[in-house]
Design a protein around this motif. Structure first.
Motif, PDB file in Angstrom:
ATOM      1  N   GLY A 102      -3.263   9.990 -44.364  1.00  0.00           N
ATOM      2  CA  GLY A 102      -2.256  10.015 -45.410  1.00  0.00           C
ATOM      3  C   GLY A 102      -2.666  10.820 -46.632  1.00  0.00           C
ATOM      4  N   ALA A 103      -3.884  11.379 -46.600  1.00  0.00           N
ATOM      5  CA  ALA A 103      -4.328  12.172 -47.744  1.00  0.00           C
ATOM      6  C   ALA A 103      -3.386  13.347 -47.964  1.00  0.00           C
ATOM      7  CB  ALA A 103      -5.744  12.677 -47.510  1.00  0.00           C
ATOM      8  N   THR A 104      -3.166  13.675 -49.208  1.00  0.00           N
ATOM      9  CA  THR A 104      -2.236  14.769 -49.495  1.00  0.00           C
ATOM     10  C   THR A 104      -2.948  16.105 -49.442  1.00  0.00           C
ATOM     11  OG1 THR A 104      -2.722  14.724 -51.846  1.00  0.00           O
ATOM     12  CG2 THR A 104      -0.966  13.275 -51.078  1.00  0.00           C
ATOM     13  N   ALA A 105      -2.122  17.147 -49.407  1.00  0.00           N
ATOM     14  CA  ALA A 105      -2.696  18.490 -49.326  1.00  0.00           C
ATOM     15  C   ALA A 105      -3.602  18.772 -50.523  1.00  0.00           C
ATOM     16  CB  ALA A 105      -1.578  19.520 -49.254  1.00  0.00           C
ATOM     17  N   LEU A 130      -6.909  17.041 -50.090  1.00  0.00           N
ATOM     18  CA  LEU A 130      -7.720  17.755 -49.097  1.00  0.00           C
ATOM     19  C   LEU A 130      -8.348  18.991 -49.727  1.00  0.00           C
ATOM     20  CD1 LEU A 130      -5.368  17.514 -46.012  1.00  0.00           C
ATOM     21  CD2 LEU A 130      -7.607  16.459 -46.251  1.00  0.00           C
ATOM     22  N   MET A 160       4.429   9.898 -43.470  1.00  0.00           N
ATOM     23  CA  MET A 160       3.779  10.979 -42.731  1.00  0.00           C
ATOM     24  C   MET A 160       4.785  11.867 -42.001  1.00  0.00           C
ATOM     25  SD  MET A 160       0.182   9.549 -41.351  1.00  0.00           S
ATOM     26  CE  MET A 160       0.665   7.994 -40.675  1.00  0.00           C
ATOM     27  N   ASN A 207       4.914  16.265 -46.720  1.00  0.00           N
ATOM     28  CA  ASN A 207       3.653  15.624 -46.364  1.00  0.00           C
ATOM     29  C   ASN A 207       2.864  16.536 -45.418  1.00  0.00           C
ATOM     30  OD1 ASN A 207       1.827  13.806 -44.731  1.00  0.00           O
ATOM     31  ND2 ASN A 207       2.598  12.373 -46.279  1.00  0.00           N
ATOM     32  N   VAL A 208       1.501  16.557 -45.580  1.00  0.00           N
ATOM     33  CA  VAL A 208       0.705  17.446 -44.705  1.00  0.00           C
ATOM     34  C   VAL A 208       0.870  17.108 -43.243  1.00  0.00           C
ATOM     35  CG1 VAL A 208      -1.185  18.470 -45.982  1.00  0.00           C
ATOM     36  CG2 VAL A 208      -1.269  16.039 -45.410  1.00  0.00           C
ATOM     37  N   TYR A 209       1.193  15.846 -42.967  1.00  0.00           N
ATOM     38  CA  TYR A 209       1.290  15.450 -41.562  1.00  0.00           C
ATOM     39  C   TYR A 209       2.633  15.848 -40.951  1.00  0.00           C
ATOM     40  CZ  TYR A 209      -2.899  12.604 -41.889  1.00  0.00           C
ATOM     41  OH  TYR A 209      -4.178  12.193 -42.021  1.00  0.00           O
TER      42      TYR A 209
END
Ligand SMILES: Nc1ncnc2c1ncn2[C@@H]1O[C@H](COP(=O)(O)OP(=O)(O)OP(=O)(O)O)[C@@H](O)[C@H]1O
Ligand SMILES: Nc1ncnc2c1ncn2[C@@H]1O[C@H](COP(=O)(O)OP(=O)(O)OP(=O)(O)O)[C@@H](O)[C@H]1O
Ligand SMILES: [Mg+2]
Ligand SMILES: [Mg+2]
Lengths: 338, 284, 306, 476, 302
Positions: C41-44, C47, D393, D398-400
């Motif tokens: 769930g970490a955001t861009a 990261l 997500m 969202n990155v996912y």
């Protein structure tokens, strides 16, 4: 001359190879007396080395096999002995000197180690006594500074000195018989001359009996009392050195001697050359192995193996295996030419 | 050829090796025409069926049983031999070519190139092969090409070292000098004269490498970096089946046996080749 | 001798540097550690911030040069996942790896030497056949299969030995045995052929011609010369064991360096991968330097050449 | 093993003992949870339980208030009071520390010490899942931390303290005599790292360890049959799905996506591969324990005919290759499931290629390169068991996310700021229905949480990844 | 046979030094002058014998002369043109003219090439002929050296030493060179074969007007075959003279030692012969010594 030191009777050796059975030594018999020096010459592959190795059970087995014969040394048959008994004779009563000291001596052991081994083994000397004796031996074969040299390795020695070490090992236990197989072939002529002098000296001093195997007719001429010429695993001729060199009765001996330049100067005359190729020991010829190359061969030569028999009218001990009469044949030919 | 055959026949171990190897290669080549069940698609109802034999000579539908996804093991082994042998074979050839060429160049020119190669060899030796393989496969993905490359990478130095040594001795042989003396080009000397003379040891190394690479491929599979499913490969079958080792022995036993047999036969053939070509070159 | 040593050491440094360079650049292709280090769930942004913090956003060559300068100062970087100096993490695992490698080498060498000798001296007899079959099987069996079999048999069935982990001698037995079988097989095969070669040498014939006892001939003239290729091989096998026992370490849960590096590869923990591989390379090079020196004892010609 | 000790097998080694530097529940945090206290813990029933915090409440939309247990201390005597908790929260949020779990608390704006035993936490937005998140947050002693390295050293404030740590091999804990809470049942706990699944089971059968998780389902029967140990499985909170990369053709096609869902025999997979021990997904990412679970959705039935029809309808060129990616050795029997999925998709006429890919590379592809294959088999679990986290997500930005559905994103945004429980649940119901109708992913099954325990202990099996000695009891 | 007309080959102050391999950390290693200031001429059709102890630099002289290795200093002229230091492309022209035959007939043949191809290789390299024409030429060469052309498709291991040496010679004369370096061509052969090869050398010389540099240990053969003889010791020529002059009137102590060391295949002579020892430290070549003429064309280092 009394009883012979060595008597070889009907020795035959074969090798079982993938291509078939190689008949390396065929029915070889001879006698050798105390103090005598026997020079053995002959074609490459004629069984010189193998017959000598076979006497001491050193032919690699397999593929080698001694198929027949006796080798009486001081009256006892070496071939009938157990490995254990043979071991006591090897290196003590019979010494061996091989051709290339670089391969025939262990490159990773010191000279001392290799030289004292037979002394400790056969003469039961202590390590220090053996070492003292080894130093003496090195001095005897003419290696300068033996005390320092003894701790070195072979690669630190020059070719001639290596061969001297080899000889020192061969004579370490005062053997009655010294067998030298092409002991000087790898050496320079000048060094060879030194080694030959050394051997002559040893013979004189200790009365050692010597078998000297070589290709070099010159060496034989200088060293041997008796010469034995081998071809195709057989003895072609045998006799006192002068007889062999001056009245050869085997066509092979004769050809061999004639093909040498004999110190003659450059001339337009071609050297004599023995025609043809050495025999293939896989298919031993039915008759005289030299017959196919022999211009004097008689039909019988092709059919029947000639036995070694005394040369009529020659000196005692001059034997030849031939169905033809060489001097007669030569005379006939020269006559025809003339 | 006649000599070759008679020599094979005389060496019993070599004969066994050749027979097994030829058998596997033949099976691999003819797999699609053997009427085998689909090695990739199984049936979920036929999972982990034990080997079925209704008599000693009449195998059932799954003579070696089925795996965890209901696929026929015999069929997978035979199809798997294609992947396994292809990967190992290609890696051996690739590594072989690289190693032989580098070895020849280094051995022939000596000097700087040789020193360079020896340093490369040092580096490669000091680099743990398995870890290198893992790293590369993890970095570039476990495709067949990458597997072949990585296995070849772990293999070239064995050729290079031996070839270099051989070249060093061959180039001292007088025919090389005599070829220089007739004014032949360096390429000609290297490829017409030196190459044929070092090919035998290289072939022997290749057989030993083939065996090693098959094992290494299995180890990579074990670590999850082997060939992609569903295409069967032996290492993969063995690795995937290990979970069922105690419940369904046949899942691992047969692919394991296939590996052992192949490696064994390749080794036997290699030993025999070495003896056949040059009995004095035993320490490759 | 000193010059010889120096040049050997220089070669060793080049080798280690080469290994380091290769590993450095291969790891850069390995992927992004940040995605693994941060929770799901970490955001861009998060990261990217972590990549920045780890220095991974800089050009690779710059990272490389920076890394080299750090190494020169003895700093191998901080492990991403352990938050500790990478070399410290690696060194911690070293004893386990060395223990396993050495036990395997010792066991494998002893049995390999015996088996190889028996095979060579019984050329063409049953004993040779048995040894060679076992040696071939030993080389043809995948290590992990063997390891799992050992566990099932010795630990689960018989309950004699622990299934894995490190601790007492009992823990070492199975993994060491598993590795030793391969080592033993290789050594047995090599020694056998090496012995057969030496037995054919002229100087062995000379030794026989001297009438020496078979024992003397074997110990002094045969064994020593035959061991030279075996010693080379032990050096190479050692390298394989140091880094290559990954599979065995995995099967037996052995906390060695190979396992650590795998884990670091999985976690993209670059500093640990680099430090680990470098340490292995270093030890390998050091051992081979030692082996180089032992040649001198076996073969005086080499000693002299220095 | 003595009666008052227990040994637990871990798949991966413990990397760090710093509670703020790891988010790995299955290894690091599980071990840390024995050593350091948490405000709130999650019980085996997946419900929150008071720990250091005796009670907690949302005082207003943006403030949480915690009442702490009096008298709690660390083993070195440091007090476990509101100030200590605040210090820990501050540490995590401190950029210089670079805490790996900082992201969990990005909504926290400040912690306010009300009194020794009362702490207020202000958030920048309503943060309903904060309490759940705190169940993964462990507290370090502030003073001690200043002079020690918490990555390798520990100062216990929980039920156990570290007796021995052999990195990579095992870590042994023993009861903390100074623990302020209820003493644990076992005096000694050993966590052993055993990476290889077969070896873990062998160790269980050999009686060396008491608990293993992640047992392949086929082994369950064997373990039970052996009589040495027992094994079973319960539902986990991890949903297995084939994630769809909507950016790649033909995945933008809804009929095609639905066809995929019809084509896969979820029941068949569950019964064949997992011996019936898994539960088929109800057409959503959530399962019952999740806040926001939608009980009204039903799985797409297995209907290959329908799937073929839909495929025909979709107008998609079926000869193109559909790639399925799956991370290696990451999910229980994940590779087997993938192979079955592949063969079932082939059954309905698709051309399928499987790519197994190492987990790190997979994550790299997913998050950094953003280049997943058309299908990617993976399991998703949100450790706080909360719809927001799980569904976000799939929200745009969202990155996912690979779906990029604005409508879905809008619903979630709305739900996030809705504090009323029922209204929120209604919104989540909409979101999950949308996802199901759109077939935004191929929903598979809940990964079973399998385990094996020795006969010596009783274990309250749980569906999340925590493995804790204090969930265990000796068998009388 | 003096070099009044232009010599075919002239060697001028040739030096070849071998340096030990340089280690990484400097250090010269050893350095050895294998050939040290050697000069001689060979006239067309002449045979120059080169004798000396093992390691005295005979083979090195031959190799450097043929530009198979670069000289350290000095010059080699062929038909008046300098060939030392030429690039291999410019050298190719001279390669046709100069060939070499080696001591070891085993290692001089490529075991993996048919002897036919091996003999035809120089033709392949230098002339563009069809393969049939090449075979024809090779067959002619086989006949020239007394071998049956049907052997051409065989491999070296199927031949005896003497046959192999014939094959080597066939290859060496393939391009009809005018000069051949024969580096101990008979040393490895059996006595009975040696005569055949020597005869072949002589026949070829007559037929093609070849000049030889004939390196040998066997002095009686040298005497038989060579017009002039040079004696080498430690890289230097210590004596060079027409063959008869050298054998009858050796001046340098080393030459004398060499001559008295040759065993003669006649027991009567052998019994009288005493070889003269030679002390290198006393009579070895010293820096600054030069060849001086002591008789017609007879030079001695002093
Ligand atoms: N190990 C072996 N295997 C097969 N054949 C062998 C072996 N050793 C020797 N021979 C054969 O035995 C025959 C006699 O060899 P031997 O070595 O005795 O010859 P030689 O007269 O000593 O020759 P040279 O002068 O070359 O030393 C040869 O034909 C040889 O090929
Ligand atoms: N490539 C080389 N590198 C270093 N030294 C060499 C090299 N080639 C020859 N030598 C040395 O040069 C010296 C002369 O060698 P060369 O081969 O010319 O002697 P030779 O007279 O031909 O001896 P032989 O009669 O043994 O053939 C020897 O000491 C040899 O060791
Ligand atoms: Mg011989
Ligand atoms: Mg020479």
């Amino acid at each position: 001359m009394g009883t012979p030191l060595l008597e070889v009777r009907n020795l035959s050796v074969v090798f079982d190879t993938p291509a078939g059975t190689v008949h390396a030594v065929n029915d070889v018999s001879y006698m050798l007396h105390e103090g005598e020096t026997l020079g053995i010459v002959g074609e490459s592959g004629s069984g010189k080395s193998v017959h000598a190795l076979a006497m001491l059970g050193l032919v690699p087995c397999p593929p080698g096999r001694v198929v027949a014969g006796q080798v009486l040394f001081q009256g006892r048959d070496l071939l009938a002995m157990s490995e254990r008994e043979l071991r006591d004779i090897r290196g003590s009563r019979i010494g061996f000197v091989f051709q290339d000291p670089m391969t025939a001596l262990n490159p990773v052991l010191t000279v001392e180690r290799q030289l004292t081994e037979p002394l400790i083994r056969h003469q039961k000397l202590s390590r220090s006594a053996a070492r003292r004796r080894a130093v003496e031996l090195l001095a005897l074969v003419g290696i300068p500074h033996p005390e320092e040299r003894i701790g070195q390795y072979l690669f630190q020695f020059s070719g001639g000195m290596r061969q001297r070490v080899m000889i020192a090992i061969g004579i370490a236990c005062n053997p009655r018989l010294l067998i030298a197989d092409e002991a000087t072939t790898a050496l320079d002529v000048t060094v060879q001359a030194q080694v030959l002098d050394l051997v002559r000296d040893l013979k004189d001093r200790f009365g050692t009996t010597v078998i000297w195997i070589t290709h070099d007719m010159g060496v034989v001429a200088g060293l041997a009392d008796t010469v034995q010429v081998m071809y195709g695993g057989r003895i072609m001729e045998r006799g006192p050195v002068d007889a062999i060199f001056h009245q050869p009765h085997s066509a092979y001996t004769w050809g061999l001697l004639r093909s040498l330049p004999h110190g003659q100067a450059r001339s337009q005359r071609r050297l004599y050359q023995i025609p043809g190729q050495p025999p293939d020991l896989l298919v031993p010829p039915k008759g005289d192995p030299f017959a196919p190359r022999n211009e004097f061969a008689t039909p019988r030569c092709f059919d029947e193996v000639p036995l070694l028999r005394p040369v009529p009218g020659s000196v005692e001990g001059h034997l030849v295996a031939a169905w033809y009469d060489l001097p007669a044949a030569l005379a006939a030919r020269d006559g025809a030419e003339a | 050829m006649k000599h070759f055959l008679s020599s094979v026949l005389r060496s019993r171990a070599g004969l066994v090796g050749w027979i097994v190897l030829i058998l596997f290669v033949a099976l691999a080549l003819t797999a699609p025409w053997l009427g085998l069940p689909d090695p990739v698609r199984g049936s979920l109802t036929a999972r982990l069926l034990p080997p079925t034999w209704s008599g000693p000579f009449s195998p059932g539908p799954h003579p070696l049983g089925t795996d965890q996804l209901g696929r026929d093991i015999l069929s997978r082994i035979i199809y798997g031999s294609r992947a396994t042998l292809a990967i190992a074979g290609m890696a051996v050839i690739l590594g072989g070519i690289a190693g032989v060429v580098l070895g020849i160049v280094a051995g022939y020119f000596r000097g700087f190139l040789d020193a360079l190669l020896m340093r490369l060899v040092d580096i490669q030796l000091a680099l743990p092969l398995m870890l290198l393989a893992l790293l590369v496969v993890a970095s570039f993905g476990p495709s067949m090409t990458n597997l072949v490359i990585v296995l070849a990478l772990t293999s070239w130095i064995r050729y290079a070292r031996i070839v270099r040594g051989q070249v060093l001795s061959v180039r001292e042989r007088e025919f090389v000098l005599s070829t220089q003396a007739i004014g032949a080009s360096t390429a000609r000397i290297m490829f017409r004269h030196i190459l044929p003379n070092i090919l035998t040891p290289a072939v022997v190394v290749a057989t030993l490498e083939l065996a090693r690479i098959i094992i290494m491929d299995a180890a990579l599979s074990f670590l999850g970096l082997g060939l992609q499913p569903p295409a069967p490969s032996w290492g993969r079958m063995l690795a995937d089946g290990r979970t069922y080792m105690s419940t369904a022995w046949w899942v691992v036993t047969f692919p394991g046996l296939a590996i052992v047999l192949t490696v064994l036969s390749v080794n036997l053939v290699g030993d025999w080749l070495r003896d056949y070509f040059d009995p004095r070159q035993r320490n490759l | 001798m000193v010059r010889y040593l120096l040049s050997k050491i220089a070669e060793a440094i080049i080798a280690v540097w080469g290994v380091l360079t290769i590993v450095f650049f291969v790891t850069r292709v390995l992927g992004d550690p940040a995605t693994l280090l941060l929770p799901i769930g970490a955001t861009a942004d998060q990261l990217d911030a972590l990549r920045d913090q780890l220095g991974l956003n800089r050009p690779v060559v710059e990272q490389y040069i920076h890394y080299l300068t750090m190494i020169v100062r003895g700093d191998f970087g901080m492990s991403f996942q352990f938050q500790r100096p990478a070399m410290e993490v690696v060194l911690e695992r070293m004893p386990a790896t060395l223990e396993l490698a050495f036990s395997a080498i010792v066991l494998g060498t002893i049995f390999g030497l015996v088996a190889g000798t028996v095979a060579a001296l019984n050329r063409g007899r049953l004993a040779e056949l048995i040894v060679m079959v076992f040696a071939l099987l030993g080389q043809a069996t995948p290590v992990f299969w063997l390891g799992i079999m050992f566990i099932l048999f010795f630990s689960v069935e018989l309950g004699w030995l622990p299934t894995g982990g490190r601790g007492t001698l009992a823990h070492t037995v199975l993994p060491a045995m598993t590795l030793a079988i391969f080592v033993c097989a290789s050594i047995a095969r090599l020694l056998r052929s090496s012995l057969l070669d030496v037995l054919r040498e002229d100087y062995v014939r000379t030794a026989r011609a001297k009438g020496l006892l078979p024992g003397t001939i074997f110990v002094w003239h045969v064994a020593r010369n035959a061991l030279i290729p075996v010693v080379t091989m032990i050096g190479i096998v050692m390298g394989e064991l140091l880094g290559g026992s990954v599979v065995t370490e995995t099967v037996f849960a052995w906390p060695g360096i190979g396992r650590l590096i795998i884990q670091a590869i999985e976690a993209k923990d670059f500093p640990v991968i680099q430090a680990g591989v470098m340490l292995i390379a270093f030890i390998f090079v050091a051992i081979n330097l030692l082996i180089d020196l032992t040649y001198g004892f076996l073969d005086p010609r080499i000693r002299e050449r220095r | 093993q003595s009666a008052d000790s227990v040994t637990i097998a871990l798949r991966v080694a413990v990397n760090t003992l710093d509670p703020h530097m790891s988010a790995s529940v299955g290894s690091d945090l599980s071990v840390i949870s024995h050593i350091y206290p948490a405000l709130i813990l999650r019980g085996p029933d997946l419900k929150l339980q008071p720990s250091l915090a005796q009670s907690w409440e949302m005082v207003d939309d943006n403030t949480w208030r915690f009442k702490l247990t009096p008298g709690a201390t660390f083993a070195n005597g440091e007090k476990l009071d509101a100030a200590a908790v605040k210090w820990n929260l501050d540490r995590v949020l401190d950029k210089d520390v670079g805490a790996r779990i900082a992201g969990w608390f990005s909504l926290v704006s400040e912690a306010v010490v009300v009194d020794d035993l009362t702490l207020d936490v202000k958030t920048s937005e309503p943060y309903p899942a904060f309490a759940d998140q705190l169940s993964m947050f462990f507290l370090l002693p502030p003073e001690w931390t200043k002079s020690h390295n918490p990555a390798t050293e520990t100062m216990s404030g929980g039920p156990y303290k570290v007796a021995e740590n052999v990195p990579g091999d095992h870590i042994t804990l023993e009861a903390n005599p100074d623990y302020w809470g209820e003493a644990a049942d076992f005096r000694r706990v050993t966590f052993r790292t055993i990476p290889e699944s077969g070896s873990r089971i062998a160790a269980l059968m050999a009686g060396e360890i008491d608990l293993v998780t992640g047992v392949p389902t086929t082994e369950i029967a064997r373990i039970n049959a052996s009589g040495e140990a027992s094994a079973d499985s319960i539902d986990s909170i991890r949903m297995m799905l084939a994630k769809i990369n909507h950016q790649k053709t033909p995945m933008e096609n809804r009929s095609f996506r639905q066809a995929l869902n019809y084509a896969i025999d979820k029941e068949g997979i569950v019964s064949a591969i997992f011996d019936g021990k898994a539960t088929v997904a109800n057409c959503q990412l959530l399962s019952e324990p999740y806040v926001g679970y939608n009980p009204d959705l039903k799985p797409y039935p297995y209907d290959p005919e329908k799937a073929r029809e839909l495929l025909a309808e979709s107008g998609v060129d079926l000869s193109q290759e559909i790639e399925i990616e799956v991370p290696t050795a990451t999910y229980l029997q994940g590779d087997e499931v993938t192979q079955i999925i592949a063969s079932q998709l082939q059954e309905v006429g698709l051309k399928v290629k499987i790519t197994e890919i190492e987990f790190g590379a997979f994550m790299n592809k997913q998050l950094r390169a953003r280049d997943l294959a058309q299908l990617a088999v993976q399991g998703l679990a949100w450790p706080t068991i909360d719809a927001d986290g799980m569904l976000t997500m799939f929200a745009p930005g969202n990155v996912y996310d690979y779906w990029n559905n604005a409508e879905f994103g809008a619903i979630l945004d709305k739900a996030r700021v809705t504090t009323d429980k029922d209204a929120r649940n209604a919104l989540y119901a909409d979101a999950t229905r949308l996802m199901c109708d759109e077939a935004a992913a191929v929903f598979l099954y809940l990964m079973p949480a399998t385990y094996g325990v020795s006969k010596r202990i009783e274990w309250a099996a749980r569906g999340d990844d925590w493995v804790r000695a204090f969930d265990m009891k000796p068998v009388q | 046979m003096s070099a009044v007309s232009t010599p075919l080959v002239s060697v001028r102050n040739l030096v070849k030094q071998y340096d030990g391999r340089k280690k990484l950390f400097g250090g010269a290693g050893f350095s050895l002058r294998a050939v040290d200031d050697v000069s001689f001429d060979i006239a067309p059709g002449e045979t120059l014998g080169l004798v000396g102890e093992s390691g005295s630099g005979k083979s090195t002289t031959g190799r450097v002369l043929l530009q198979l290795e670069p000289p350290t200093s000095g010059e080699v002229l062929f038909k008046g043109e300098t060939i030392s230091g030429l690039k291999s492309s410019r050298m190719k022209r001279f390669r046709r003219e100069m060939q070499i035959v080696f001591q070891d007939p085993y290692s001089a043949l490529d075991p993996r090439m048919t002897v036919g191809d091996f003999v035809a290789e120089p033709i392949l390299v230098h002339e563009s002929l069809s393969s049939a024409e090449r075979r024809e030429r090779a067959a002619g060469l086989f006949r020239l050296v007394g071998l049956d052309p049907s052997f051409m498709s065989r491999y070296p291991h199927e031949f005896s030493g003497g046959q192999r040496q014939r094959i080597n010679i066939a290859r060496a004369v393939a391009l009809r060179p005018s000069f051949i370096v024969a580096d101990e061509p008979i040393t490895a052969l059996d006595v009975s074969i040696q005569a055949q090869i020597i005869n072949l050398f002589q026949d070829l010389q007559e037929e093609m007007g070849l000049a030889y540099l004939f390196v040998a240990h066997d002095l009686s053969m040298v005497r038989y075959l060579c017009h002039r003889v040079a004696v080498m010791l430690r890289g230097r020529i210590v004596e060079i003279a027409p063959a008869e002059a050298l054998f009858e009137d050796a001046r340098h102590p080393y030459t004398q030692a060499l001559l008295t060391a040759i065993p003669v295949p006649d027991p009567r002579i052998e019994r009288q012969r005493r070889h003269r020892p030679f002390d290198l430290s006393v009579h070895g070549p010293k820096p600054g010594q030069e060849l001086r003429e002591v008789g017609p064309n007879h030079f001695v280092l002093s």
